[in-house]
Design a protein around this motif. Structure first.
Motif, mmCIF file in Angstrom:
data_model
loop_
_atom_site.group_PDB
_atom_site.id
_atom_site.type_symbol
_atom_site.label_atom_id
_atom_site.label_comp_id
_atom_site.label_asym_id
_atom_site.label_seq_id
_atom_site.Cartn_x
_atom_site.Cartn_y
_atom_site.Cartn_z
ATOM 1 N N GLN A 327 -29.626 -33.008 40.421
ATOM 2 C CA GLN A 327 -30.284 -32.288 41.441
ATOM 3 C C GLN A 327 -29.606 -32.538 42.756
ATOM 4 N N GLY A 328 -29.365 -31.476 43.671
ATOM 5 C CA GLY A 328 -28.874 -31.725 44.868
ATOM 6 C C GLY A 328 -27.302 -31.491 44.881
ATOM 7 N N GLU A 338 -30.386 -31.946 50.966
ATOM 8 C CA GLU A 338 -29.832 -31.933 49.533
ATOM 9 C C GLU A 338 -29.298 -33.253 48.655
ATOM 10 N N THR A 342 -29.354 -36.543 42.775
ATOM 11 C CA THR A 342 -30.335 -37.438 41.751
ATOM 12 C C THR A 342 -30.241 -36.826 40.377
ATOM 13 N N ALA A 411 -37.561 -29.159 40.776
ATOM 14 C CA ALA A 411 -36.646 -29.720 39.722
ATOM 15 C C ALA A 411 -36.630 -28.450 38.518
ATOM 16 N N TYR A 493 -34.920 -36.649 48.476
ATOM 17 C CA TYR A 493 -34.311 -37.200 47.326
ATOM 18 C C TYR A 493 -34.355 -38.615 47.548
ATOM 19 N N LYS A 494 -34.609 -39.201 46.162
ATOM 20 C CA LYS A 494 -34.399 -40.596 46.155
ATOM 21 C C LYS A 494 -33.153 -40.912 45.771
ATOM 22 N N ARG A 498 -34.733 -39.512 37.307
ATOM 23 C CA ARG A 498 -36.033 -38.972 37.572
ATOM 24 C C ARG A 498 -36.213 -38.353 36.098
ATOM 25 N N SER A 527 -28.804 -25.154 44.843
ATOM 26 C CA SER A 527 -29.306 -26.453 45.105
ATOM 27 C C SER A 527 -29.783 -26.530 46.514
ATOM 28 N N ARG A 529 -32.309 -25.925 49.781
ATOM 29 C CA ARG A 529 -33.516 -26.147 49.804
ATOM 30 C C ARG A 529 -34.011 -25.491 51.086
#
Length: 551
Positions: A327-328, A338, A342, A411, A493-494, A498, A527, A529
């Motif tokens: 993701q991103g 973005e 992740t 997601a 985002y971390k 996930r 991707s 946002r």
């Protein structure tokens, strides 16, 4: 192999032509079993391939031409093979039979791979508990069920070997002249499992119990604590989400985890001349970690279990099978929010092939017809809908259908658009013509418009106008036309792994995705946002719905 646009004239630059006589009818038309192609896409691919082969017919009179020698029998046979594929895939009964055959082939391939693992592990037909657990984990990764794996193990005549646990001997009491109190021996307690311990730590923290939100720093600190206990970053994140949902009074989502025996208090045993023997483990029911299946077989099984359907308001719901993606984006054109990229795993769900239309929304709210543009008919995507109205529509549809409809998570939306190959756009990596999406083209007056490309519309287009722009799962209109509300409110985002992530349930800005007829091409990236106030509505904002796959 997807059909390129345009198809290269030179066959040495494109291997798809070789599939014209494939046993897989989808492959013949450069489609895939899992992409949910509709009749229009089947017709279009067949038409383009027939035109390509027709242009090669003059080569039959040039037998010494290297291209003619390369194509050989295809010059005569390709049209018949392509027509056969088209006819069968457009016939629902014949197509169902093709799907059953492909599913059987995928099962056979997975079983063949599992047998290779068995032959390696069971050289002497002895199966230890440790080897069995590893074997069944690999089999689950292939998408095989426990029953299918058991049948293969039994067919070989494997013998399960259980190593007897060491006995714990308690010595007899020492004889003394004076009476003494009984000697007590404490049996060491089992180590608490990391999931239960991390849940206990979250409860002790009392974060967010007063109605406030957990800050990013607090979340990162708790994640670090979870990782110190032996959890992965994704497992810690999921447990934090579970805790926050419980704290807010919402039903907690199940956390995927390895089942671990609960912590037991220390037992006190009075010393007597006896031997205590640990309970014999049940190796025949060796547990494997629960996981989201992502193998080709697992995806095929999901397609059989959760078939596509059309609901009572003519909304075509397509299965998006379970999978993993990044993701991103770390590309140069990607925005800061973005990143970091992740790793995400997503469980299967049904997603509407198209955004909600005027006709579908007006079945819920007839008064909304007053907000239609004069040129927008029933097939145009509904606009001027804020996120709360979109959620109300999902609640209405859930009650009407007896199914669980909702907005997609961010997601889920991105995975449905990109697939496991992390495509830039739903259709691939390049936007070079107006055949894929509706955006700010030569028909608009924006300063940022692309004055060269003509996508055919000045504002919104009827849904389904761009079948070439479909995603790997057959979902259309994910790029351009109208923005689409998601269930999540914005958060950064971390970068940590996930599983089925969900953003905050509340916040200042809510996510919408996909770009619109007003957008630059860069805003159509899968991707990209975008976010706005939850009550925001506009003539380029709509939505589409998810229907959950329920056991």
């Amino acid at each position: 192999m997807a059909l390129p646009n345009p198809i290269p004239d030179n066959p040495t630059r494109w291997d798809g032509w070789k599939n014209y006589n494939s046993d897989n009818l989808y492959d013949r038309l450069c489609l895939s079993y899992g992409s949910n192609p509709n009749a229009e896409q089947i017709e279009e691919n067949c038409r383009q391939l027939l035109v390509w082969w027709q242009k090669k017919l003059p080569l039959k009179n040039q037998p010494s031409n290297p291209i003619s020698q390369l194509l050989r029998g295809g010059l005569d046979e390709a049209p018949a093979f392509l027509a056969e594929a088209r006819t069968k895939l457009l016939d629902p009964v014949a197509r169902a039979a093709v799907d059953v055959q492909l599913h059987a082939q995928i099962v056979a391939e997975a079983l063949t791979e599992f047998k290779k693992l068995l032959s390696f592990v069971l050289a002497d037909k002895k199966l230890s508990a440790e080897d069995e657990q590893r074997l069944y984990e690999r089999g689950a990764g292939l998408g095989l069920s426990r029953e299918e794996m058991d049948a293969e193990v039994q067919s070989i005549g494997a013998e399960r070997v259980v190593a007897p646990p060491p006995a714990i001997e308690v010595p007899a009491p020492v004889t003394v002249a004076a009476p003494v109190a009984p000697v007590s021996v404490a049996v060491a307690p089992e180590e608490p499992d990391p999931f239960s311990e991390f849940r206990r730590m979250l409860r002790l923290s009392k974060l967010s119990l007063d109605g406030g939100e957990m800050t990013d720093d607090q979340r990162d600190a708790m994640c670090n604590m979870g990782e110190s206990l032996g959890l992965t970053g994704g497992q810690a994140e999921d447990l934090i989400d579970e805790y926050l949902e419980a704290a807010s009074g919402l039903p907690a989502a199940p956390v995927v985890a390895v089942k671990v025996a609960p912590h037991k208090p220390a037992a006190v045993v009075t010393a007597k001349p006896a031997v205590v023997v640990a309970k014999k483990p049940d190796v025949s029911a060796a547990a494997t970690p629960r996981r989201v299946p992502v193998s080709p077989l697992a995806a095929a099984q999901e397609r059989q279990k959760y078939a596509n359907f059309t609901n009572s308001i003519a909304m075509e719901m397509l299965l998006v099978s379970s999978g993993q993606f990044q993701q991103g984006s770390a590309a140069l054109e990607a925005a800061e929010h973005e990143q970091p990229v992740t790793p995400v795993t997503v469980s299967c769900f049904h997603l509407a092939r198209h955004p909600v239309t005027n006709a579908q929304f007006e079945a819920f709210d007839p008064k909304h017809r007053e907000k239609r543009a004069a040129w927008a008919d029933e097939k145009h995507p509904v606009v001027y809908v804020n996120s709360r109205e979109a959620e109300q529509f999902c609640q209405w549809l859930s009650q009407k259908e007896g199914k669980r409809y909702r907005l997609p998570t961010e997601a889920e939306w991105e995975y449905a658009a990109r697939g496991s190959d992390n495509l830039v756009f739903p259709w691939g990596s390049v936007l070079d013509a107006g055949h894929f999406a509706n955006f700010a083209d030569k028909n608009t007056t924006f300063a940022w418009r692309d004055a060269v490309i003509d996508d055919g519309f000045a504002e919104t287009a009827p849904v389904g106008s761009y079948p070439r722009g479909k995603s790997p799962f057959g979902i259309e209109d994910l790029a351009g036309n109208v923005f689409e509300w998601c269930a999540d409110f914005f958060e950064a985002y971390k970068g940590k792994e996930r599983m089925n992530p969900r953003g905050p349930a509340a916040g200042m800005k809510r996510i919408y995705r996909g770009g619109s007829w007003k957008s630059r091409p860069g805003s159509l990236r899968a991707s990209a946002r975008h976010f706005n106030l939850p009550d925001y509505s506009s003539n380029d904002v709509g939505f589409r719905v998810v229907c959950e796959c329920v056991e």
